[in-house]
Design an enzyme around this catalytic site. Structure first.
Site, PDB file in Angstrom:
ATOM      1  N   CYS A  14     -19.233 -38.524  -5.633  1.00  0.00           N
ATOM      2  CA  CYS A  14     -18.616 -38.557  -6.965  1.00  0.00           C
ATOM      3  C   CYS A  14     -17.107 -38.782  -6.955  1.00  0.00           C
ATOM      4  O   CYS A  14     -16.509 -38.903  -8.025  1.00  0.00           O
ATOM      5  CB  CYS A  14     -18.940 -37.271  -7.721  1.00  0.00           C
ATOM      6  SG  CYS A  14     -18.095 -35.807  -7.097  1.00  0.00           S
ATOM      7  N   CYS A  17     -16.398 -26.542   8.150  1.00  0.00           N
ATOM      8  CA  CYS A  17     -17.091 -27.480   9.046  1.00  0.00           C
ATOM      9  C   CYS A  17     -17.853 -28.458   8.145  1.00  0.00           C
ATOM     10  O   CYS A  17     -18.886 -28.117   7.576  1.00  0.00           O
ATOM     11  CB  CYS A  17     -18.043 -26.693   9.934  1.00  0.00           C
ATOM     12  SG  CYS A  17     -18.923 -27.674  11.146  1.00  0.00           S
TER      13      CYS A  17
END
Length: 163
Positions: A81, A150
Site C-alpha cells: 500500500c 526483523c
C-alpha cells in the site's frame, strides 16, 4: 563441526523470524484498515512472494532480500500500500539475513501477537493495510531502543531521499 554450527544458527534465525500469525490472528482479522481489498484483488496486485508474505504471513528465505544491504538515506514503505514504515537511519546489521530496524516510523506499523511456534512473539504488520511484515524482538542495539524489528524485505519497497 563448523557445518553443524552454521546449520544450527540458520535454523535458529529461521524460527526467530518465521511465522503464520496474520492469517489466524483474531486481533488482525477484526481490525478495519484504511486499505482493504479482497484476497483476489491482493493476488492480482502483488507478486506471488509478496502475497505469501504480506497476506499469508510466510517468511522469505534469509539473505535473499535486495533491501538487506541498503544504507543510503530513504524510507522503506509497505510493498502492498506504500505506507511509510522505516527509515534507513534506524536500520542496523543484525546478522539474521533479514532487514532489521531498531524502531518504526510513528504510526507506520501495528503490533499483534503470534504463538504459532509454541511461544509468544510480537508480530509487526502495516498499520494501513494489515500486511504481515515480520516480528519484533528484544535483542536489538542496547544503545538505542533494544528492539529488533526483523522484517521480510519482500514486504517493503525502498524510496531514496530526494537529492
Amino acid at each position: 563441526m563448523k557445518k553443524i554450527l552454521i546449520f544450527s544458527l540458520l535454523a535458529t534465525f529461521l524460527i526467530s523470524c518465521n511465522g503464520n500469525a496474520q492469517k489466524d490472528s483474531d486481533e488482525n482479522s477484526s481490525k478495519k484498515y484504511e486499505v482493504t481489498k479482497s484476497e483476489e484483488q491482493w493476488k492480482q496486485e502483488l507478486t506471488s512472494q509478496e502475497f505469501a508474505v504480506l497476506r499469508k504471513a510466510a517468511t522469505e528465505t534469509p539473505f535473499t532480500s535486495d533491501l538487506l544491504d541498503i544504507k543510503k538515506p530513504g524510507t522503506f514503505v509497505c510493498a502492498a500500500c506504500g505506507n511509510e514504515l522505516y527509515k534507513t537511519k534506524h536500520k542496523f546489521e543484525s546478522g539474521t539475513g533479514w532487514p532489521s530496524f531498531d524502531r518504526a516510523i510513528d504510526g507506520g506499523v501495528a503490533y499483534g501477537s503470534d504463538s504459532k511456534l509454541g511461544y509468544q512473539r510480537d508480530e509487526v504488520h502495516c498499520a494501513r493495510c494489515g500486511g504481515h511484515l515480520g516480528h519484533v524482538f528484544n535483542d536489538g542495539p542496547r544503545e538505542t531502543t533494544g528492539k529488533r524489528h526483523c522484517i521480510n524485505g519482500v514486504a517493503m519497497d525502498f524510496k531514496p531521499d530526494s537529492e
